[in-house]
Every structure is written in C-alpha cells, then in structure tokens.
Design a protein around this motif. Structure first.
Motif, PDB file in Angstrom:
ATOM      1  N   THR A  49       2.092  -1.593   7.259  1.00 17.31           N
ATOM      2  CA  THR A  49       1.354  -0.986   8.358  1.00 17.31           C
ATOM      3  C   THR A  49       2.129   0.202   8.774  1.00 17.31           C
ATOM      4  O   THR A  49       3.051   0.543   8.027  1.00 17.31           O
ATOM      5  CB  THR A  49       1.552  -1.981   9.716  1.00 17.31           C
ATOM      6  OG1 THR A  49       3.023  -1.981  10.004  1.00 17.31           O
ATOM      7  CG2 THR A  49       0.923  -3.373   9.587  1.00 17.31           C
ATOM      8  N   PRO A  50       1.483   1.128   9.355  1.00 16.73           N
ATOM      9  CA  PRO A  50       2.162   2.507   9.540  1.00 16.73           C
ATOM     10  C   PRO A  50       3.337   2.425  10.379  1.00 16.73           C
ATOM     11  O   PRO A  50       3.752   3.612  10.523  1.00 16.73           O
ATOM     12  CB  PRO A  50       0.922   3.231  10.475  1.00 16.73           C
ATOM     13  CG  PRO A  50      -0.406   2.532  10.360  1.00 16.73           C
ATOM     14  CD  PRO A  50      -0.044   0.995  10.052  1.00 16.73           C
ATOM     15  N   ASP A  51       3.716   1.220  10.984  1.00 17.17           N
ATOM     16  CA  ASP A  51       5.149   1.198  11.452  1.00 17.17           C
ATOM     17  C   ASP A  51       6.332   1.466  10.662  1.00 17.17           C
ATOM     18  O   ASP A  51       6.462   0.959   9.399  1.00 17.17           O
ATOM     19  CB  ASP A  51       5.158  -0.199  12.106  1.00 17.17           C
ATOM     20  CG  ASP A  51       6.521  -0.645  12.514  1.00 17.17           C
ATOM     21  OD1 ASP A  51       7.288   0.281  12.741  1.00 17.17           O
ATOM     22  OD2 ASP A  51       6.682  -1.798  12.887  1.00 17.17           O
ATOM     23  N   PRO A  52       7.232   2.276  11.135  1.00 14.78           N
ATOM     24  CA  PRO A  52       8.241   2.854  10.103  1.00 14.78           C
ATOM     25  C   PRO A  52       9.156   1.676   9.762  1.00 14.78           C
ATOM     26  O   PRO A  52       9.462   1.859   8.566  1.00 14.78           O
ATOM     27  CB  PRO A  52       9.091   3.744  11.047  1.00 14.78           C
ATOM     28  CG  PRO A  52       8.317   4.313  12.167  1.00 14.78           C
ATOM     29  CD  PRO A  52       7.151   3.115  12.283  1.00 14.78           C
ATOM     30  N   THR A  53       9.119   0.594  10.449  1.00 15.47           N
ATOM     31  CA  THR A  53      10.254  -0.616   9.907  1.00 15.47           C
ATOM     32  C   THR A  53       9.415  -1.274   8.906  1.00 15.47           C
ATOM     33  O   THR A  53       9.799  -1.835   8.105  1.00 15.47           O
ATOM     34  CB  THR A  53      10.416  -1.513  10.954  1.00 15.47           C
ATOM     35  OG1 THR A  53       9.091  -2.027  11.767  1.00 15.47           O
ATOM     36  CG2 THR A  53      11.302  -0.758  12.261  1.00 15.47           C
ATOM     37  N   SER A  54       7.829  -1.314   8.935  1.00 15.20           N
ATOM     38  CA  SER A  54       7.487  -2.134   7.942  1.00 15.20           C
ATOM     39  C   SER A  54       7.617  -1.070   6.522  1.00 15.20           C
ATOM     40  O   SER A  54       7.660  -1.618   5.361  1.00 15.20           O
ATOM     41  CB  SER A  54       5.986  -2.054   8.204  1.00 15.20           C
ATOM     42  OG  SER A  54       5.075  -2.118   7.136  1.00 15.20           O
ATOM     43  N   ILE A  55       7.392   0.092   6.666  1.00 14.00           N
ATOM     44  CA  ILE A  55       7.424   1.028   5.399  1.00 14.00           C
ATOM     45  C   ILE A  55       8.945   0.714   4.931  1.00 14.00           C
ATOM     46  O   ILE A  55       9.058   0.732   3.580  1.00 14.00           O
ATOM     47  CB  ILE A  55       7.362   2.282   6.114  1.00 14.00           C
ATOM     48  CG1 ILE A  55       5.919   2.670   6.453  1.00 14.00           C
ATOM     49  CG2 ILE A  55       7.450   3.381   4.548  1.00 14.00           C
ATOM     50  CD1 ILE A  55       5.595   3.989   6.961  1.00 14.00           C
ATOM     51  N   GLU A  56       9.797   0.914   5.882  1.00 15.79           N
ATOM     52  CA  GLU A  56      11.324   0.605   5.219  1.00 15.79           C
ATOM     53  C   GLU A  56      11.606  -0.667   4.754  1.00 15.79           C
ATOM     54  O   GLU A  56      12.037  -0.732   3.580  1.00 15.79           O
ATOM     55  CB  GLU A  56      12.278   0.843   6.514  1.00 15.79           C
ATOM     56  CG  GLU A  56      13.626   1.051   6.350  1.00 15.79           C
ATOM     57  CD  GLU A  56      14.505   1.018   7.593  1.00 15.79           C
ATOM     58  OE1 GLU A  56      13.915   1.527   8.620  1.00 15.79           O
ATOM     59  OE2 GLU A  56      15.651   0.626   7.570  1.00 15.79           O
ATOM     60  N   ASN A  57      10.762  -1.837   5.234  1.00 15.35           N
ATOM     61  CA  ASN A  57      10.836  -3.008   4.564  1.00 15.35           C
ATOM     62  C   ASN A  57      10.303  -3.173   3.195  1.00 15.35           C
ATOM     63  O   ASN A  57      10.794  -3.882   2.275  1.00 15.35           O
ATOM     64  CB  ASN A  57      10.504  -4.291   5.569  1.00 15.35           C
ATOM     65  CG  ASN A  57      11.450  -4.337   6.675  1.00 15.35           C
ATOM     66  OD1 ASN A  57      12.235  -3.434   6.882  1.00 15.35           O
ATOM     67  ND2 ASN A  57      11.447  -5.308   7.692  1.00 15.35           N
ATOM     68  N   ALA A  58       9.004  -2.497   3.283  1.00 13.93           N
ATOM     69  CA  ALA A  58       8.340  -2.661   2.099  1.00 13.93           C
ATOM     70  C   ALA A  58       9.072  -2.057   0.603  1.00 13.93           C
ATOM     71  O   ALA A  58       9.177  -2.642  -0.176  1.00 13.93           O
ATOM     72  CB  ALA A  58       7.048  -1.928   2.165  1.00 13.93           C
TER      73      ALA A  58
END
Ligand SMILES: Nc1ncnc2c1ncn2[C@@H]1O[C@H](COP(=O)(O)OP(=O)(O)OP(=O)(O)O)[C@@H](O)[C@H]1O
Ligand SMILES: [Mg+2]
Length: 313
Positions: A149-158
């Motif tokens: 999702t566009p959420d930075p924590t989601s990007i980091e986890n991905a």
C-alpha cells in the motif's frame, strides 16, 4: 488429476506487512481465474491468522493441519470443493498450528504435495512477516505477487521481505558457487564494508571476478517472476509508487519487479467482507472487482507455454 495432467502453476501472494490486502487479492484473483475457466485451488498459508475462507464467503473447511495429521497421502482429499465452480480451498482456520512452529519435514511435505494438486492454478495466501517458512512457500511459487500500500511501512516491509527471500534463494546455488560467493561476502566484511550492499552490486562483483559464476547467480536470483501490486490507492500519485519501486528494485535486486497494476481503495471491499461474501460476487461492478478481473487477465495473458518455465524439483 489424471496421470497426464501437468502440475499446477503456483502463485504466491505475499507482502511482508499485515493488513495490506493479501488475502482479498488471493481470493479475488482465484475467483477471476475460475471465471476464465481455470481450475483453482486456494491455500491458506497464513497459519495462525487464517481468514482466506472469509474472503471467499465460506465456512472453515479441511485444513493443512488435517493433511499433516492424517495418513491419507493425497493432498487432493483436503482440497474442499466450494459452491463456486472450479474453486477449491484448503483453509487453515480452526487449526492449532502457527507458521513459525511448522516443522521442517511438515513444510517439505506441503511443498512436495502442492505440485500434486489437481488444478490449473494453486494460489498461496501467505501471512505477514519474514519467517523462514513463509519465505520458503513464497520461493516455491512460479510467480510471487507482492502487495503493497502507499504506506511507507508497507513499502519498507515489502523490500525487507524481498531481500530476505532472495538471501534465502541463494541457498539454492550449487555448493561450489555458494562457497565462492560466501567467500566474497566475507572478504568485504573483513574490509569493514557491508557484506551485501545490494544484489545488483554483488552480481557485478561476481561477474567481474568469474563471469560464469555471475550467470549462475543471476539465473538463481531470477528463478521466479516477481510482481508488485499497489493496493488501497487513494490518489494518482499512489499509482506512481509501483513504477518507483520497480525502478528501485532493478537497482537493488538486480531484476525486474514487474508492476502488475494497482487497486483503488474501495469501500465495497470491506463491505463484502462484513457480509461474508466474495467481492466479485456481491459487487461485481465495483471498481475493485473490475480491477481484480483485469489483473487476473493480465497475468493470464503473460503466461508462457509450459516448458519455457523452470519447473523446480
Ligand atoms: N482495495 C481496498 N479497498 C478498501 N479496503 C481494502 C482494500 N484492500 C484491502 N482492504 C481492507 O484491508 C483489510 C485487510 O485485507 P486483507 O485481510 O486482505 O489483508 P492481509 O494483507 O491479508 O492481512 P493479514 O496480514 O492480516 O492476513 C480488510 O479489512 C479489507 O477490507
Ligand atoms: Mg491475510
């Protein structure tokens, strides 16, 4: 499955982070594929947090735990037929096993048997996190679909999930190649540099020293097609995220992270879940349902003929 049936194609839906939409994606892609005439088996591998059945509007049914606990050797006996044509499910609700405590031999038994499921497509719904069992199920798939999702924590986890997956992938290198690469990593650490600054930099160094080893490493790292799916998009800028991640991915992971597409935030998704009905059935004309159908068609249109794919043992 008749003895002549080819093994199913296995797709894994992952994301690293919880609540991004992995299960709704697995369920909706499964339904969309079934509507295209494909036989689909959906497998809930989010042991401990299983809710794929809810996304399909079904009660919990036979589980992987039942399969592991019974001597019945055919995994197909545990794929429950559903009221939806061509869709089977191995649920994992109501079981007392979580993914981290799955033993090595149990994981191996599941991995071996996924290939015997009588379906055209086996879709794995993975849990959040980077535990080794989840990584191994991801790596077993021909295609990995990473939901962000566009959420930075989601990007980091991905990114963290993909890095962990590819580090684990390197265990599949032939022993001599693995030893040579480990030596290179160690030498860098001794110089006080980070051992693995990026897969792309590692590949470049390996190629400079031993071109053929570089080819082996590149082939291993790219054994699976990796797709990005940006979910819960609110504004046009969110859509760009997929392109940016794709570019960054090439620089870091030394391979294409293929941008599959995006899904808008759509209240109908939550509404379908609350009503315990599959989104594609209860709201087929919703924006999200239409986008899921489109994504499934994109994936189907990209399929390569059998034989062009590296069928790993
Ligand atoms: N495109 C969307 N629009 C609106 N809501 C969404 C969308 N995608 C997912 N959601 C909501 O996000 C929540 C989480 O979805 P889902 O269970 O599929 O995520 P998950 O990644 O599988 O979570 P977990 O890691 O807990 O298994 C649900 O309540 C769902 O309604
Ligand atoms: Mg889930």
């Amino acid at each position: 499955m008749s003895a002549m049936s080819p093994p199913p194609r296995i797709w894994a839906v992952a994301g690293g982070k919880g609540g991004v939409g992995k299960s709704i994606t697995a369920a909706s892609l499964g339904l969309a594929l079934a509507r295209e005439g494909k036989r689909v088996a959906l497998i809930d591998l989010d042991l401990g947090g299983a809710n794929l059945h809810t996304c399909l509007g079904l009660p919990p049914s036979a589980t992987l735990f039942d399969f592991l606990n019974q001597h019945e050797s055919d995994i197909n006996a545990f794929v429950t037929a559903t009221r939806m044509p061509r869709i089977g499910l191995i649920s994992s609700a109501t079981q007392s096993l979580d993914i981290v405590s799955l033993k090595h031999f149990q994981k191996q038994r599941i991995l071996r048997n996924l290939k015997h499921i009588a379906a055209d497509y086996v879709i794995l719904d993975l849990g959040a996190g980077c535990d080794l069992n989840t990584l191994d199920f991801f790596l077993a798939a021909e295609r990995g679909i990473i939901v962000v999702t566009p959420d930075p924590t989601s990007i980091e986890n991905a990114y963290r999930f993909l890095k962990s997956a590819l580090v684990r992938r390197m265990r599949e290198l032939p022993p001599a190649a693995r030893a040579a690469i480990n030596e290179l990593l160690l030498a860098r650490r001794k110089q006080g540099a980070p051992a693995l600054e990026s897969f792309a930099a590692l590949l470049e160094r390996v190629r400079r020293q031993q071109p053929s080893l570089g080819d082996t490493l590149a082939a291993t790292l790219t054994r699976q097609r990796i797709h990005l799916l940006v979910n819960q998009v609110h504004e046009p800028a969110d859509i760009e995220l997929g392109h940016a991640m794709s570019l960054a991915g090439r620089r870091y992971f030394a391979q294409a992270l293929e941008y599959l597409g995006h899904l808008h935030y759509d209240r109908q998704v939550g509404e379908a879940l609350r009503r315990k009905q599959p989104l594609l059935e209860i709201a087929p004309t919703s924006r999200a349902a239409i986008q899921f159908v489109r994504l499934a068609r994109t994936l189907l249109n990209q399929e390569q003929p059998r034989g062009a794919i590296d069928e790993r043992a």
